[in-house]
Design an enzyme around this catalytic site. Structure first.
Site, PDB file in Angstrom:
ATOM      1  N   ASN A  85      29.362  40.881  68.896  1.00 33.10           N
ATOM      2  CA  ASN A  85      28.581  40.351  69.947  1.00 33.10           C
ATOM      3  C   ASN A  85      27.195  41.142  70.610  1.00 33.10           C
ATOM      4  O   ASN A  85      26.816  40.745  71.667  1.00 33.10           O
ATOM      5  CB  ASN A  85      29.509  40.352  71.278  1.00 33.10           C
ATOM      6  CG  ASN A  85      30.744  39.170  70.914  1.00 33.10           C
ATOM      7  OD1 ASN A  85      30.434  38.263  70.325  1.00 33.10           O
ATOM      8  ND2 ASN A  85      32.028  39.581  71.505  1.00 33.10           N
ATOM      9  N   HIS A 145      24.865  39.289  72.540  1.00 27.20           N
ATOM     10  CA  HIS A 145      25.394  37.896  72.992  1.00 27.20           C
ATOM     11  C   HIS A 145      26.019  37.756  74.367  1.00 27.20           C
ATOM     12  O   HIS A 145      26.244  36.839  74.833  1.00 27.20           O
ATOM     13  CB  HIS A 145      26.635  37.628  72.003  1.00 27.20           C
ATOM     14  CG  HIS A 145      26.184  37.247  70.500  1.00 27.20           C
ATOM     15  ND1 HIS A 145      25.400  37.827  69.804  1.00 27.20           N
ATOM     16  CD2 HIS A 145      26.610  35.793  70.075  1.00 27.20           C
ATOM     17  CE1 HIS A 145      25.176  37.217  68.610  1.00 27.20           C
ATOM     18  NE2 HIS A 145      25.783  36.098  68.816  1.00 27.20           N
ATOM     19  N   GLU A 188      39.607  40.014  66.896  1.00 26.83           N
ATOM     20  CA  GLU A 188      39.009  40.704  67.778  1.00 26.83           C
ATOM     21  C   GLU A 188      39.740  41.279  68.935  1.00 26.83           C
ATOM     22  O   GLU A 188      39.654  40.759  69.850  1.00 26.83           O
ATOM     23  CB  GLU A 188      37.772  39.590  68.399  1.00 26.83           C
ATOM     24  CG  GLU A 188      36.797  40.237  69.188  1.00 26.83           C
ATOM     25  CD  GLU A 188      35.849  39.407  69.412  1.00 26.83           C
ATOM     26  OE1 GLU A 188      35.293  38.180  68.781  1.00 26.83           O
ATOM     27  OE2 GLU A 188      35.266  39.445  70.714  1.00 26.83           O
ATOM     28  N   ARG A 207      36.016  43.881  66.241  1.00 22.71           N
ATOM     29  CA  ARG A 207      35.013  42.790  65.808  1.00 22.71           C
ATOM     30  C   ARG A 207      33.950  42.356  66.968  1.00 22.71           C
ATOM     31  O   ARG A 207      32.997  41.692  66.637  1.00 22.71           O
ATOM     32  CB  ARG A 207      36.004  41.422  65.486  1.00 22.71           C
ATOM     33  CG  ARG A 207      35.193  40.286  65.461  1.00 22.71           C
ATOM     34  CD  ARG A 207      36.104  39.192  64.508  1.00 22.71           C
ATOM     35  NE  ARG A 207      35.460  37.973  64.610  1.00 22.71           N
ATOM     36  CZ  ARG A 207      35.797  36.776  63.868  1.00 22.71           C
ATOM     37  NH1 ARG A 207      36.820  36.883  63.308  1.00 22.71           N
ATOM     38  NH2 ARG A 207      35.083  35.783  63.654  1.00 22.71           N
ATOM     39  N   ARG A 252      49.486  21.134  63.041  1.00 19.55           N
ATOM     40  CA  ARG A 252      49.700  22.424  63.050  1.00 19.55           C
ATOM     41  C   ARG A 252      48.868  23.142  61.937  1.00 19.55           C
ATOM     42  O   ARG A 252      49.338  24.455  61.514  1.00 19.55           O
ATOM     43  CB  ARG A 252      51.075  22.648  63.159  1.00 19.55           C
ATOM     44  CG  ARG A 252      51.920  22.446  64.222  1.00 19.55           C
ATOM     45  CD  ARG A 252      53.235  23.083  64.349  1.00 19.55           C
ATOM     46  NE  ARG A 252      54.232  22.485  65.340  1.00 19.55           N
ATOM     47  CZ  ARG A 252      54.969  21.363  65.004  1.00 19.55           C
ATOM     48  NH1 ARG A 252      55.381  21.116  63.681  1.00 19.55           N
ATOM     49  NH2 ARG A 252      55.763  20.959  65.994  1.00 19.55           N
ATOM     50  N   LYS A 308      36.243  31.770  63.521  1.00 21.25           N
ATOM     51  CA  LYS A 308      36.331  31.474  64.849  1.00 21.25           C
ATOM     52  C   LYS A 308      36.105  29.884  64.912  1.00 21.25           C
ATOM     53  O   LYS A 308      34.961  29.531  64.330  1.00 21.25           O
ATOM     54  CB  LYS A 308      35.183  32.174  65.615  1.00 21.25           C
ATOM     55  CG  LYS A 308      35.551  33.689  65.993  1.00 21.25           C
ATOM     56  CD  LYS A 308      34.512  34.472  67.104  1.00 21.25           C
ATOM     57  CE  LYS A 308      35.095  35.622  67.423  1.00 21.25           C
ATOM     58  NZ  LYS A 308      34.254  36.078  68.670  1.00 21.25           N
ATOM     59  N   GLU A 359      20.251  36.496  64.284  1.00 21.55           N
ATOM     60  CA  GLU A 359      21.743  36.929  63.663  1.00 21.55           C
ATOM     61  C   GLU A 359      21.510  37.879  62.635  1.00 21.55           C
ATOM     62  O   GLU A 359      22.075  38.837  62.499  1.00 21.55           O
ATOM     63  CB  GLU A 359      22.858  35.753  63.504  1.00 21.55           C
ATOM     64  CG  GLU A 359      23.101  34.849  64.788  1.00 21.55           C
ATOM     65  CD  GLU A 359      24.005  35.385  65.562  1.00 21.55           C
ATOM     66  OE1 GLU A 359      24.324  36.467  65.567  1.00 21.55           O
ATOM     67  OE2 GLU A 359      23.996  34.792  66.771  1.00 21.55           O
ATOM     68  N   HIS A 407      24.783  34.569  75.978  1.00 19.98           N
ATOM     69  CA  HIS A 407      25.805  33.477  76.414  1.00 19.98           C
ATOM     70  C   HIS A 407      25.493  33.358  77.776  1.00 19.98           C
ATOM     71  O   HIS A 407      25.573  31.854  78.017  1.00 19.98           O
ATOM     72  CB  HIS A 407      27.244  33.978  76.032  1.00 19.98           C
ATOM     73  CG  HIS A 407      27.775  33.978  74.783  1.00 19.98           C
ATOM     74  ND1 HIS A 407      28.884  34.613  74.270  1.00 19.98           N
ATOM     75  CD2 HIS A 407      27.247  33.077  73.564  1.00 19.98           C
ATOM     76  CE1 HIS A 407      28.946  34.103  73.084  1.00 19.98           C
ATOM     77  NE2 HIS A 407      28.011  33.386  72.634  1.00 19.98           N
ATOM     78  N   LYS A 465      29.371  40.587  57.924  1.00 18.50           N
ATOM     79  CA  LYS A 465      30.317  39.975  58.825  1.00 18.50           C
ATOM     80  C   LYS A 465      31.676  39.953  58.296  1.00 18.50           C
ATOM     81  O   LYS A 465      32.804  40.195  58.934  1.00 18.50           O
ATOM     82  CB  LYS A 465      29.979  38.508  58.921  1.00 18.50           C
ATOM     83  CG  LYS A 465      31.002  37.598  59.736  1.00 18.50           C
ATOM     84  CD  LYS A 465      30.372  37.025  60.850  1.00 18.50           C
ATOM     85  CE  LYS A 465      31.358  36.223  61.768  1.00 18.50           C
ATOM     86  NZ  LYS A 465      30.894  35.244  62.584  1.00 18.50           N
ATOM     87  N   HIS A 497      21.109  28.852  70.659  1.00 22.05           N
ATOM     88  CA  HIS A 497      21.700  29.874  70.865  1.00 22.05           C
ATOM     89  C   HIS A 497      21.157  31.151  70.146  1.00 22.05           C
ATOM     90  O   HIS A 497      21.063  32.311  70.930  1.00 22.05           O
ATOM     91  CB  HIS A 497      22.776  29.698  69.933  1.00 22.05           C
ATOM     92  CG  HIS A 497      23.903  30.958  69.595  1.00 22.05           C
ATOM     93  ND1 HIS A 497      24.608  31.440  70.854  1.00 22.05           N
ATOM     94  CD2 HIS A 497      24.085  31.679  68.706  1.00 22.05           C
ATOM     95  CE1 HIS A 497      25.314  32.504  70.171  1.00 22.05           C
ATOM     96  NE2 HIS A 497      25.269  32.596  69.111  1.00 22.05           N
TER      97      HIS A 497
END
Lengths: 358, 358
Positions: free
Chosen positions: B245, B248, B237, B241, B121, B143, B185, B252, B227, B265
């Site tokens: 993207n 993206h 998000e 946030r 956990r 993330k 980026e 993606h 960031k 990417h």
């Protein structure tokens, strides 16, 4: 209906307790801001009684309910069941604002909660526990997870639900053996935190087994309030929350060495509490009278109080060392100081072995 | 060495940026309270250069380092690799106070971070990114996750590291194509938030490709600071946030339809930013001059600016709908309003198709 609150800042949530409140599921979900798609994670055993009523309650409030039936039992609290949930959520195009409802006991709650914690990096979920054990323990506090071949709950997350809905009417379909197993956790709250609860149980535990509604509501609410207080003080179990593990260190080991098939969790905890109390007495923390009261109440509840003869102590110790609460070689135990008070104490495996052999 | 802080209450952490600071790994981990066992999650490509030095740095500070080598590449960012990490952690008896160090690019960081989020956990973890993309993006912000057969990052968690250690000296072993992909980026931060950064890149992006140390430190620190600011405002998000993207959504989708093998990417994001800027212009949010500057800078960096001819627009749209940012049928896009400013705008698939076909 009684309502308690678990106060955890922006992760706070209500616990509703009452009889017949399953019919209000949709409305209560709306109250915490949920709408749209909701996956009902459950198993066939529970579904036969409660899936239709809960679907009806959700539809009435405008939800689109998607049932996800998993095979029943602790053996299925694993990554395969988890994958089944993910696959369905993806197939049904669940989004970040969709939610998950766990309808079942601890296995369903832990699985559904962990799926919610990890699908799209977290979606809201709701606990609708259907066993006494889940009512007073697993549905509150945000521990979620699955078992690994090498141990219970090794994979998981702390992830709080948006709502816990405890309908005590569901206990009438719970097998008597499971009801009694759930009492182990109620007794635990008395031992660790509440002499009045312990005294009440000594007087009236028979009435709980007979499903006395008022007494059930009262003891479940008291149990949840104690759990909420502990979780509020130490959500991620950095230290104090481990007090809830009274009886669980030996209990978990016992479940592990018997392959999770012979003893119910609550039964293993029953034995574990007796042994933890014995260790506490041996270490000088607990008096003989309190020890005798603890053993007597556990027995009166109908729970086992002895380690099954075929289980070797060496295998038990080994299982404890693998358990995640091991730290720095010594094992952290919750000791009771009489009734209603505890302390932590670290014991080397050899000390535990000596005490259990005595 | 420069140090920034990501301020997230009890989840706050430092980002150290400097040249040659890998040698100080052990000491820097000690500073944030870590000790004992540390698993170094990496892959053979990175290990050949940096595993030994980092092991030495950790040993010097008293850590017991356990290397866990995973196969290299996005195709392995899945539950199989995750299971490999769990199995090793259990076999090596990692405890709650043991930690995990991600030594590699985004794949390693996301996998190791998610393993840390879910083992027992949650155990502490540290990001030691070795690609420019990971320096400025994936190592900061918490993330974590793995891909599912049906889509990227569908399973994951928000889970912050204890420390991010960015050694720019590692970029000298990074293939040029990956270095350039990372620039996508950096350019993104300019477009969404920082006209000065954008202007600097227009003047000197060549020097970044030539690994000018001062300029790298400066632009990486600026990128991380942007960031951090965004993550501080909206860690999970819920809304804002998503500004990160920019480029993206289409990026993606482009990666998905080309099977994650053809475009890096950053390359997909390069194309995605051009198309997002085009959509922004078409919707009236972005002027022609800004659009031209964006396309020119992306091209100057050596990044692709066009959707590969063989990719059908229909398949792209379909991939976007599966993507987790879809909500209520419409797709949430980050639009640029010139350079340094953005807004969200929801578009129906048909509107996107019309714009991309134009």
């Amino acid at each position: 209906m009684q309502t308690l609150n678990v106060n955890l800042g922006d992760r706070s949530y209500p616990i509703h307790i009452g009889s017949g409140i399953l019919a209000r599921t949709g409305e209560l979900l709306n109250q915490v801001g949920l709408s749209g798609k909701v996956a009902i994670v459950t198993n066939p055993t529970v579904a036969q009684f409660y899936l239709e009523p809960i679907q009806a309650a959700l539809s009435k409030a405008g939800f689109t309910a998607v049932p996800i039936l998993l095979p029943d039992g602790e053996a299925h609290k694993n990554s395969i069941s988890l994958q089944m949930i993910y696959d369905r959520l993806i197939a049904e195009r669940f989004e970040r604002k969709s939610s998950i409802l766990a309808l079942g006991g601890g296995v369903v709650g832990d699985l559904a909660g962990f799926a919610a914690a990890t699908y799209l990096r977290g979606v809201p979920y709701v606990q609708v526990p259907t066993t006494l054990l889940a009512h007073v323990d697993s549905s509150v506090g945000g521990k979620t997870g699955v078992n690994h071949a090498d141990g219970k709950n090794l994979i998981g997350a702390f992830y709080q639900p948006k709502l816990v809905l405890i309908d005590i009417a569901v206990l009438k379909t719970l097998p008597r053996r499971e009801l009694i197993a759930g009492l182990a956790e109620v007794i635990k709250y008395g031992v660790i935190e509440d002499t009045a609860l312990f005294g009440l149980l000594e007087q009236q535990i028979d009435k709980l087994v007979q499903l006395d509604s008022d007494l059930l509501s009262q003891t479940i609410a008291t149990s949840c309030a104690i759990k909420a207080k502990v979780v509020e003080a130490d959500e991620r179990e950095d230290d104090y929350r481990a007090v809830l593990n009274f009886g669980h260190t030996i209990g978990h080991a016992l479940e592990a060495v018997t392959g999770y098939t012979e003893l119910l969790h609550g039964e293993a905890v029953g034995v574990g509490m007796v042994k933890a109390a014995a260790l506490s007495m041996r270490q000088g923390f607990c008096d003989q009278i309190s020890f005798d009261r603890i053993v007597r109440l556990i027995g009166k509840a109908g729970l086992p109080t002895e380690i099954p003869g075929k289980v070797s102590l060496a295998s038990l110790i080994q299982a404890m060392e693998v358990d995640k609460k091991a730290a720095g070689g010594k094992i952290k135990f919750v000791m009771c100081e009489g009734i209603g008070k505890t302390r932590f104490h670290h014991l080397a495996p050899s000390e535990i072995l000596a005490a259990l052999s005595a």
